[in-house]
Design an enzyme around this catalytic site. Structure first.
Site, short mmCIF file in Angstrom:
data_model
loop_
_atom_site.label_atom_id
_atom_site.label_comp_id
_atom_site.label_asym_id
_atom_site.label_seq_id
_atom_site.Cartn_x
_atom_site.Cartn_y
_atom_site.Cartn_z
N HIS A 119 1.75 4.69 -2.67
CA HIS A 119 1.90 6.13 -2.41
C HIS A 119 3.31 6.59 -2.83
CE1 HIS A 119 -1.84 6.85 -0.32
NE2 HIS A 119 -1.61 5.95 0.60
N GLU A 146 -4.84 7.94 -2.78
CA GLU A 146 -5.33 6.66 -2.27
C GLU A 146 -5.63 5.70 -3.43
OE1 GLU A 146 -4.83 6.52 0.80
OE2 GLU A 146 -5.71 4.58 1.26
N HIS A 153 0.85 -1.21 0.00
CA HIS A 153 0.00 0.00 0.00
C HIS A 153 0.88 1.26 0.00
CE1 HIS A 153 -3.68 2.34 1.16
NE2 HIS A 153 -2.77 3.13 1.70
N GLU A 154 1.83 1.29 0.92
CA GLU A 154 2.69 2.48 1.01
C GLU A 154 3.60 2.60 -0.21
OE1 GLU A 154 1.96 4.77 3.08
OE2 GLU A 154 0.55 3.51 4.19
ZN LIG Z 1 -3.06 5.24 2.00
#
Ligand SMILES: [Zn+2]
Length: 496
Positions: A266, A292, A262-263
């Protein structure tokens, strides 16, 4: 010096302070010793105040107004910067100073009051503060724009261009098409693969797997690094310095795997933004929702796909031979997509997650339309989660008190989480028209996916709005049908 050069010089000073604050913040969330707290608060308060003084000075305000009145003289990119600066200025300057200071103090005090209330499951002790925070937010939104619904102003703060009208359409589509589907799936889901998900996994080996993932996702280590923190996050000072954290739990393997991916989403977005925006107001990702969308795309559309586990299960087996010995790649795929009706948003899976956001949106909208009051919140909350997911909290800690956002004055933030997943689905279908995503994953060529996203989306930073980006990337306006289609296709396959 021209006005544009003066603007640039001013911004450089603000950026230097922000640079220091970002690195201090990174340090305080990862490695700073406990006792550094007092000195750090003093120093960060000083730096923050310097920024505030620059941005609220008469000189700055005159400069922005002058630029704003002569926008025709400048190119499109600079005009976007001027508009951003003017908007930020209008948000602050219309609030009377004493009210602003009073509000900051209220938010500060409310953190501890909310934490205690959550610990003791005592909504009554937090209710008074919450009411004041809501009243201030309504007031501030009206100072900024007295003719717009205050909640619309707040929604736009977190996602440029989004209003209740658009979010209503989005969530109505989910209510109509997704809620019945989720209920069907929940009937079929049981506690399978518990011994795979919740076995004992050594932290050392998990770290090795995270490092492996960084390379598989082509993370640029010369322009970034990874550490640990209680709540994983990604921070950056420029595309050449992007830092992410993850979280290792000994008895839950998916925490570190999916926090890391997830990171990484980003981080990849930030690393691929053009450095030409570094000294402008157009640096960094364009919005909460688009940011997101990138983290969720990498986490869910790639990381929780069958192709992903078919490709990486061997590495997983090599690190965890005991825990994985009776399983195949397909089991890992199913285990990582396990669906369960949970009361807690941050523990929710991909399919039930939007239900948690829907109820928060319903509540925020009703609060700011003054259809409900803070007194009604716990019961409204409990009724809604029961309606959408069929579970009911036993107490307010696992209900209305679970999230930090409202105690921090963040109203209008939640919907961007669901919007991000929905953007991700639409981007995913657009990408599949141009490249064979599954094949790229299987060939361990996530770099090709990164490149596609860089060219279509990442490179632009904040120089384009979320709506412009969605049009550019997918060739049509945002449409929730792709999200519903994606979830139905995926989960029908998993749960027949
Ligand atoms: Zn996030």
């Amino acid at each position: 010096m021209t006005l544009q050069e003066k603007f640039r010089e001013n911004l450089k000073k603000v950026k230097a302070y922000q640079y220091a604050l970002t690195l201090i913040g990174w340090d305080s969330n990862t490695e700073a010793p406990r006792n550094s707290f007092k000195r750090r608060s003093e120093m960060t308060a000083y730096l923050s105040k310097e920024i505030f003084l620059i941005q609220t000075s008469k000189e700055y305000s005159n400069m922005i107004h002058e630029l704003y009145n002569h926008m025709d003289d400048y190119d499109d990119l600079f005009v976007r910067e001027i508009k951003k600066a003017k908007k930020d200025l209008d948000k602050i300057v219309n609030i009377p100073e004493d009210e602003f200071i009073e509000y900051r103090k209220l938010i500060n005090d409310s953190q501890i009051i909310w934490e205690d209330a959550k610990k003791n499951s005592d909504y009554g002790s937090f209710k008074g503060n919450l009411k004041k925070i809501i009243d201030y937010n309504r007031k501030f939104a009206l100072y900024y724009d007295k003719d717009t619904n205050p909640y619309d102003t707040m929604l736009d703060d977190y996602e440029e261009g989004m209003t209740t009208k658009e979010y209503d359409e989005f969530f109505d589509a989910l209510k109509k098409d997704l809620v019945p589907f989720v209920k069907d799936v929940l009937k079929k889901s049981n506690h399978q693969y518990k011994e795979l998900r919740n076995n004992h996994y050594s932290i050392e080996k998990q770290k090795e797997f995270s490092q492996y993932l960084l390379d598989e996702f082509a993370f640029n280590r010369k322009s970034g690094l990874i550490k640990e923190s209680v709540h994983p996050f990604t921070w950056n000072t420029s595309p050449e310095d992007v830092r992410l954290t993850t979280k290792y739990l000994e008895d839950y393997i998916f925490s570190s795997i999916y926090s890391t991916i997830h990171e990484l989403g980003h981080a990849t977005y930030e690393q691929q933004i053009s450095t030409e925006f570094d000294d402008t107001l157009l640096s960094g990702g364009t919005s909460m929702g688009i940011h997101e969308s990138q983290s969720r795309f990498y986490e869910n559309n790639i990381g929780r796909s069958l192709a992903f586990w078919q490709t990486h299960f061997n590495k997983f087996k090599e690190l965890f031979p005991e825990q994985s010995k009776t399983y195949q790649a397909e089991d890992m795929f199913k285990a990582s997509n396990h669906v369960e009706a949970s009361l807690i948003r941050i523990e929710a899976d991909e399919l039930t997650y939007p239900m948690h956001i829907m109820l928060r949106y319903d509540i925020e909208r009703m609060l700011f339309n003054q259809e409900i009051s803070v007194d009604d919140l716990p019961s409204v909350w409990n009724n809604l989660i029961e309606k959408y997911l069929g579970v009911r909290p036993k107490n307010d800690s696992e209900g209305v008190l679970q999230d930090v956002h409202w105690s921090d004055g963040m109203f209008g933030y939640f919907p961007t989480y669901a919007l991000g997943s929905a953007y991700a689905a639409q981007i995913y279908y657009a990408m599949k028209k141009e490249i064979d995503v599954e094949k790229m994953i299987k060939e361990r060529n996530i770099k090709a996916i990164n490149n596609w996203l860089k060219e279509k989306l990442h490179q632009f930073g904040s120089s384009k709005s979320p709506k412009e980006l969605m049009l550019l990337v997918t060739k049509e306006a945002f449409d929730p049908k792709y999200y519903i289609q994606y979830l139905k296709e995926k989960y029908s396959k998993i749960y027949n």
